[in-house]
Design an enzyme around this catalytic site. Structure first.
Site, PDB file in Angstrom:
ATOM      1  N   HIS A 132      89.172 108.052  85.052  1.00 28.78           N
ATOM      2  CA  HIS A 132      89.188 106.780  84.322  1.00 28.78           C
ATOM      3  C   HIS A 132      90.533 106.093  84.469  1.00 28.78           C
ATOM      4  O   HIS A 132      90.609 104.889  84.708  1.00 28.78           O
ATOM      5  CB  HIS A 132      88.895 107.024  82.837  1.00 28.78           C
ATOM      6  N   LYS A 169      78.448 102.713  82.395  1.00 28.12           N
ATOM      7  CA  LYS A 169      78.833 101.865  81.260  1.00 28.12           C
ATOM      8  C   LYS A 169      80.344 101.663  81.166  1.00 28.12           C
ATOM      9  O   LYS A 169      80.804 100.561  80.856  1.00 28.12           O
ATOM     10  CB  LYS A 169      78.282 102.444  79.958  1.00 28.12           C
TER      11      LYS A 169
END
Length: 400
Positions: free
Chosen positions: A271, A235
């Site tokens: 990330h 996601k």
């Protein structure tokens, strides 16, 4: 200025020869793509590929009027045979401009990878920009020029190139962005269209003729998007992908640093490393002021951690305090957040966990968190034009 796309695929074409992957297996009919080549007003050919003459004939054109052939990138493998009557292909040195007798002007744009981009201005003043595969502009001197009427680029492989063009105003709201050099990295059909629409781009079948400067079918990028999914569903990658073609994104991390938690630090680092270098990051759960301000797009990752902070603030884990005003206080915070989402003028992509489909938590506090996250996701989704559910790396559109 009229443009015919004789091919829209990578130099290897799609499907790739002898490739057994799922994308190549389904690249049939209009999803099959020859190597990218562009015919401009029947007189300028950008990239000479095998079968160009046949491709032009299928599109109802002839190469007999071509007066200039320009190559945008090194061509591996055997030399492409030049059809009879065509001039020998060449390259324009970076920064130089070529004026054709037909009234077209072609300026070579330097790239950050081997190859040359071409900015073409037609006799009617319309402007298009064509970039080679796997490349983005190395430097842009716009000199106050208006945005290009059309840009043809490797949107899937180099979305940062589109971000650079947007950053300097070379791509505007009315620019028709056409994805070319399409490969087997993205399954053809609905998934490709969805990915491109998120970047404000589109793909067309081989043989399509377009009028440069005619505003049509330019996808509207949703202002508000919610991306839901379970753990390691992909996601966050999906959310980041929706904004990687845009500059100056503000990444809002709601999880904090969690000093001493090395596993969490590793997650945060992963990330950060995959995000474009032009993005900025802020660590906060105070989302309402950010939504109220004007500014670049926001990527909020994630709402589930925002909810944890909000429940900590009202001490929702204590049954007595929850019953004695904590529940009402949390509802008020959620309503304040969703009202800000409804009113925001910023482009917003938010990520949240979908936890209601698994095992029922064994504790009352766990069940309370699960229930409140379900309510938050539903309220947030109601304010978004686009809602996605990511399962096993595949994005399913729930709205928009």
């Amino acid at each position: 200025m009229e443009l015919t796309l004789l091919g829209t695929g990578t130099p290897e074409g799609l499907p790739r020869p002898d490739c057994p992957c799922a994308a190549c297996a389904t690249a049939l009919g209009e999803n099959a793509r020859a190597a990218t080549a562009l015919l401009v007003d029947g007189t300028l050919l950008l990239d000479l590929t095998p079968g160009a003459a046949f491709a032009a004939a299928r599109a109802g054109h002839s190469l007999g009027g071509v007066r200039q052939v320009l190559l945008s990138h090194p061509h591996d493998g055997p030399a492409v045979e030049v059809p009879a009557g065509l001039p020998q292909p060449g390259r324009v040195p970076d920064g130089r401009e070529l004026a054709l007798l037909t009234g077209h002007r072609v300026r070579a744009v330097p790239m950050d990878a081997p190859g040359t981009g071409y900015a073409v201005t037609g006799p009617d003043g319309r402007r298009l920009l064509y970039l080679p595969p796997g490349a983005a502009p190395a430097g842009l001197d716009v000199n106050g020029d208006p945005p290009y009427d059309m840009v043809l680029a490797d949107v899937v492989g180099r979305p940062d190139g589109l971000a650079k063009l947007r950053a300097v105003g070379a791509v505007g709201p009315t620019t028709d962005v056409i994805a070319v050099h399409l490969d087997h990295d993205v399954p053809p059909g609905p998934e490709l269209r969805r990915r491109l629409a998120a970047a404000g781009a589109r793909a067309v079948p081989d043989g399509t003729t377009l009028d440069v400067g005619v505003y049509e079918d330019v996808p509207d990028v949703p202002r508000r998007t919610l991306v839901l999914g379970g753990a390691r569903s992909g996601k966050s990658v999906e959310a980041e992908r929706r904004l990687e073609a845009f500059p100056d994104v503000l990444y809002v991390a709601t999880g904090g640093s969690r000093n001493g938690d090395t596993e969490w630090a590793s997650r945060v680092s992963a990330h950060r490393e995959r995000r474009p270098g032009s993005w900025r990051t802020t660590e906060t759960c105070d989302l309402v002021p950010l939504l109220t301000e004007t500014g670049p797009p926001l990527l909020v990752d994630c709402l589930s951690l925002w909810l944890t902070d909000a429940m900590d603030t009202v001490n929702a884990w204590d049954d007595a305090e929850w019953a004695d005003g904590g529940e009402r206080a949390l509802r008020a915070r959620v309503e304040e957040l969703t009202a800000a989402v409804r009113a925001t003028r910023r482009t917003l992509v938010a990520v949240s966990n979908e936890v209601g489909s698994g095992i029922v938590p064994a504790t009352a506090s766990g069940r309370r968190y699960r229930d409140e996250l379900g309510r938050l996701n539903a309220a947030f989704a109601a304010e978004c034009e686009h809602v996605l559910l990511v399962v096993a790396g595949q994005a399913l559109s729930l709205r928009g």
